[in-house]
Scaffold this active site. Structure first.
Site, mmCIF file in Angstrom:
data_model
loop_
_atom_site.group_PDB
_atom_site.id
_atom_site.type_symbol
_atom_site.label_atom_id
_atom_site.label_comp_id
_atom_site.label_asym_id
_atom_site.label_seq_id
_atom_site.Cartn_x
_atom_site.Cartn_y
_atom_site.Cartn_z
ATOM 1 N N LYS A 192 -14.042 53.348 -26.687
ATOM 2 C CA LYS A 192 -15.352 52.698 -26.664
ATOM 3 C C LYS A 192 -15.265 51.365 -25.920
ATOM 4 O O LYS A 192 -16.091 51.048 -25.090
ATOM 5 C CB LYS A 192 -15.840 52.495 -28.100
ATOM 6 C CG LYS A 192 -17.212 51.892 -28.217
ATOM 7 C CD LYS A 192 -17.640 51.726 -29.667
ATOM 8 C CE LYS A 192 -18.931 50.923 -29.750
ATOM 9 N NZ LYS A 192 -19.285 50.538 -31.105
ATOM 10 N N GLU B 223 -2.927 50.730 -26.339
ATOM 11 C CA GLU B 223 -2.185 51.991 -26.368
ATOM 12 C C GLU B 223 -2.857 53.036 -25.478
ATOM 13 O O GLU B 223 -2.198 53.755 -24.716
ATOM 14 C CB GLU B 223 -2.123 52.551 -27.803
ATOM 15 C CG GLU B 223 -1.375 51.679 -28.792
ATOM 16 C CD GLU B 223 -2.295 50.721 -29.537
ATOM 17 O OE1 GLU B 223 -3.263 50.186 -28.928
ATOM 18 O OE2 GLU B 223 -2.051 50.500 -30.732
ATOM 19 N N GLY C 228 -16.447 53.071 -34.185
ATOM 20 C CA GLY C 228 -15.392 54.001 -33.770
ATOM 21 C C GLY C 228 -15.155 55.124 -34.769
ATOM 22 O O GLY C 228 -15.088 56.295 -34.416
ATOM 23 N N ARG C 229 -15.053 54.773 -36.054
ATOM 24 C CA ARG C 229 -14.711 55.796 -37.056
ATOM 25 C C ARG C 229 -15.893 56.688 -37.417
ATOM 26 O O ARG C 229 -15.751 57.602 -38.223
ATOM 27 C CB ARG C 229 -14.100 55.128 -38.287
ATOM 28 C CG ARG C 229 -14.910 53.996 -38.867
ATOM 29 C CD ARG C 229 -14.070 53.171 -39.839
ATOM 30 N NE ARG C 229 -14.771 51.995 -40.339
ATOM 31 C CZ ARG C 229 -14.774 50.814 -39.745
ATOM 32 N NH1 ARG C 229 -14.148 50.644 -38.605
ATOM 33 N NH2 ARG C 229 -15.419 49.790 -40.281
ATOM 34 N N GLU D 247 -10.417 51.709 -43.250
ATOM 35 C CA GLU D 247 -10.887 50.726 -42.263
ATOM 36 C C GLU D 247 -12.296 50.247 -42.632
ATOM 37 O O GLU D 247 -12.686 49.136 -42.306
ATOM 38 C CB GLU D 247 -10.868 51.324 -40.841
ATOM 39 C CG GLU D 247 -10.941 50.259 -39.766
ATOM 40 C CD GLU D 247 -10.663 50.778 -38.358
ATOM 41 O OE1 GLU D 247 -9.711 50.336 -37.714
ATOM 42 O OE2 GLU D 247 -11.421 51.668 -37.898
ATOM 43 N N HIS E 252 4.742 71.956 -53.210
ATOM 44 C CA HIS E 252 6.193 72.060 -53.188
ATOM 45 C C HIS E 252 6.822 70.747 -52.743
ATOM 46 O O HIS E 252 7.989 70.724 -52.326
ATOM 47 C CB HIS E 252 6.614 73.207 -52.268
ATOM 48 C CG HIS E 252 6.024 74.513 -52.730
ATOM 49 N ND1 HIS E 252 6.638 75.312 -53.654
ATOM 50 C CD2 HIS E 252 4.839 75.106 -52.443
ATOM 51 C CE1 HIS E 252 5.875 76.371 -53.900
ATOM 52 N NE2 HIS E 252 4.776 76.262 -53.176
ATOM 53 N N LYS F 189 -3.245 43.084 -33.766
ATOM 54 C CA LYS F 189 -3.286 43.202 -32.303
ATOM 55 C C LYS F 189 -2.873 41.884 -31.655
ATOM 56 O O LYS F 189 -2.118 41.861 -30.679
ATOM 57 C CB LYS F 189 -4.699 43.572 -31.835
ATOM 58 C CG LYS F 189 -5.103 44.999 -32.169
ATOM 59 C CD LYS F 189 -6.444 45.301 -31.523
ATOM 60 C CE LYS F 189 -7.059 46.548 -32.088
ATOM 61 N NZ LYS F 189 -8.431 46.767 -31.645
HETATM 62 O O1 F6P Z 1 -8.147 48.909 -33.858
HETATM 63 C C1 F6P Z 1 -9.135 49.571 -34.562
HETATM 64 C C2 F6P Z 1 -10.122 50.197 -33.660
HETATM 65 O O2 F6P Z 1 -10.946 49.209 -33.173
HETATM 66 C C3 F6P Z 1 -10.912 51.274 -34.370
HETATM 67 O O3 F6P Z 1 -11.956 50.774 -35.115
HETATM 68 C C4 F6P Z 1 -11.315 52.149 -33.230
HETATM 69 O O4 F6P Z 1 -11.696 53.417 -33.676
HETATM 70 C C5 F6P Z 1 -10.033 52.161 -32.437
HETATM 71 O O5 F6P Z 1 -9.530 50.850 -32.561
HETATM 72 C C6 F6P Z 1 -10.164 52.553 -30.992
HETATM 73 O O6 F6P Z 1 -11.032 51.711 -30.296
HETATM 74 P P1 F6P Z 1 -11.526 52.075 -28.832
HETATM 75 O O7 F6P Z 1 -12.350 53.324 -28.929
HETATM 76 O O8 F6P Z 1 -12.337 50.898 -28.379
HETATM 77 O O9 F6P Z 1 -10.317 52.290 -27.978
#
Ligand code: F6P
Length: 559
Positions: free
Chosen positions: A220, A226, A281-282, A367, A398, A523
């Site tokens: 987003k 990453e 995001g979530r 979160e 198990h 971060k």
């Molecule tokens: O670090 C948490 C977060 O901001 C989440 O809330 C989000 O889903 C994820 O990182 C990924 O964010 P983006 O879609 O901006 O890469």
């Protein structure tokens, strides 16, 4: 976005766009006292005193049945929790959520993911952009399924790799996995890479052909370190495989609001799909972030998924609190976490297809509600989000179920069961789920343990020696969710059920379920560490940095 430094619990930020009455202390204290009293009556004894307990505590909506009767709750506690919800004006809050009020009060915006499911109006200012995105997404999905999306040398794309993390990974990954059996045979192979560890991408690329592979860079913000590192690695892999002069853009798409950053990266503008700012995001799997799921299911299949979510939205919005599944689930979860001292909730999906439910819910719940600062900037005085974990049945039986039986902790359990399977093994799954919830509630006392040993004709000395080791206290509280079958529709219902449950709890705790300032601290620290300067760190971290530097130097020498 508001500055995190303005939001500490002793700070002065106080956004009061909507009245958010917090209950008087007396209400919390009454609930605490009730929890202490109820603690003396284990769950099985409640069935003895409430003849209609199952009938009263198992509720259905649109084919889903949720049984709360194995929870450690009695009518008085439930009544008190419903009264708590009324004192917090929960009904008004639900209305405000659907009416696009800025319930994300720190970032001063609405949380309107339900609008993506057609359950409430899209703000006028976003309508044109959403229409444009959804037409481009549909054309892309159809093009992919018809073999019209082709790579640089003219071969149709056959494999799609989603590069994203958090909400840009967990939701679509869960849906694609859960609905494997519903995938269109014409759909491309879909893979997910979230971790910045090169191994994850390498494993996916080992079985991929650059000529027929397309990457979706799903972020987003388009700033997530990453995801961008993985995207750069993917770009290198494409260039190596296709040559520097190839039209690499044919192998890229992006889901992001940072259109110019995505196009600067090399993604063609018409393949950058946006999502509205009011989708967190979530909560974003219902938006263009769900592109991998749309590719797998096709536009019509994805519509069924949205329709399932919509069915749960309508139920949540329109049903009185006492019959409302997400409300009851939220209140009972809050009862466990805040009053019964149960600090974790284990998700136990009895379906391999739902194996990523715990991971998806970990982000959604922890979160959203892993918070301590209330709307009026005071600190909450009770426990908020439980720790979410779990794993699929019967595999967990198990492994970690032993702790449920004889460990020293109480754990709340959610059994998620697909009731209508016809295969012998699918029926075994259902039988096992019901058996586990029953045994974990009833347990086995000393007399029963002795009787079971005597039934094996053991000498009395052995019976006495072993019996205490067979005792299981039982009394583990559980909810069982029965889905008739697993389809895009029922999965949509299930996911929206959990989303709304999280909202109910966050509202009652008075926290903001829609921001995530905490993760920013980690971060920032990662950025500082990457700069390699050990001076400003605590002695442990500085020591570890020095040890890492030495190991790296040795590794460099040896390579
Ligand atoms: O670090 C948490 C977060 O901001 C989440 O809330 C989000 O889903 C994820 O990182 C990924 O964010 P983006 O879609 O901006 O890469």
């Amino acid at each position: 976005m508001a500055e995190a430094k303005n939001l500490n619990c002793s700070g002065s930020t106080n956004v009061t766009d909507i009245a958010h009455p917090l209950p008087p202390r007396a209400t919390w204290h009454a609930l605490e006292a009730h929890a202490t009293r109820l603690g003396a009556s284990p769950v099985p004894s409640l069935f003895a005193s409430e003849a209609q307990r199952y009938a009263e505590l198992s509720l259905s909506h649109d084919g889903i049945l949720v049984d709360f009767s194995k929870q450690h709750i009695d009518p008085a506690a439930l009544g008190a929790l419903l009264e708590l919800a009324r004192q917090c004006d929960l009904s008004t809050a639900i209305g405000a959520l659907f009416a696009a009020q800025p319930l994300n009060f720190t970032e001063r915006r609405a949380a309107l993911h339900m609008a993506l499911r057609g359950s409430c109006a899209v703000p006028q200012r976003d309508q044109a952009a959403m229409r444009d995105t959804s037409a481009r997404v549909r054309a892309f999905v159809d093009g992919m399924r018809n073999g019209n999306i082709i790579g640089a040398n003219g071969q149709p794309i056959q494999r799609v790799v989603n590069l994203g993390i958090g909400g840009s990974d967990l939701g679509p990954r869960f849906v694609v996995e859960a609905l494997t059996r519903h995938a269109d045979p014409r759909a491309p192979q879909i893979r997910f890479v979230a971790n910045v560890d090169p191994l994850e991408l390498d494993l996916v690329l080992a079985e991929a052909d650059p000529h027929t592979t397309l990457f979706i860079i799903s972020s987003k913000s388009f700033t997530t370190a990453e995801t961008l590192a993985n995207a750069r690695a993917a770009l290198r892999w494409l260039r190596n495989g296709l040559g520097d002069d190839a039209d690499i853009g044919r192998h890229l798409a992006a889901v992001s609001n940072a259109t110019s950053a995505a196009t600067a990266f090399g993604v063609p503008g018409e393949r950058v799909f946006q999502l509205p700012e009011w989708v967190g995001g979530r909560y974003s799997v219902w938006s263009a972030i769900g592109l991998p799921a749309m590719l797998a299911l096709g536009s019509a299949g994805f519509e069924h998924f949205l329709a399932g979510g919509r069915s749960m939205d309508e139920h949540f919005r329109d049903t009185p609190l006492q019959h409302n599944l997400p409300v009851l689930m939220g209140l009972i979860g809050l009862w466990n976490a805040s009053f019964m001292d149960i600090d974790s909730l284990a998700l136990l999906p009895y379906a391999h297809a739902l194996r990523s439910l715990p991971a998806w819910l970990q982000q959604l719940e922890m979160e959203s509600n892993g918070k301590r600062c209330t709307r009026d900037a005071s600190a909450v005085e009770i426990q908020t989000s439980p720790i979410i974990w779990g794993g699929s049945g019967t595999v967990g039986q198990h492994a970690f179920h032993q702790l449920f039986y004889q460990g020293t902790r109480r754990v709340a359990l959610d059994f998620v069961v697909i009731a209508g399977g016809t295969d012998e093994r699918e029926r075994m799954l259902v039988d096992n789920a019901l058996a586990q919830s029953a045994a974990l509630m009833s347990g086995r006392d000393l007399q029963a343990a002795q009787a079971s040993l005597r039934a094996r004709n053991l000498p009395e000395t052995e019976v006495e020696r072993l019996a205490p080791h067979l005792v299981c206290p039982g009394n583990q509280p559980s909810t069982t969710i029965l889905l008739p079958t697993l389809t895009p529709y029922t999965l949509g219902q299930l996911m929206a059920l959990y989303e709304h449950k999280v909202f109910v709890q966050g509202w009652i705790w008075g926290i903001n379920s829609f921001d995530q300032y905490g993760v920013e601290l980690g971060k920032d620290m990662a950025r500082q560490l990457a700069s390699g300067n050990a001076e400003n760190h605590d002695p442990s971290t500085a020591g570890l940095m020095a040890a890492v530097a030495a190991m790296r130097a040795r590794a460099d020498e040896q390579s």
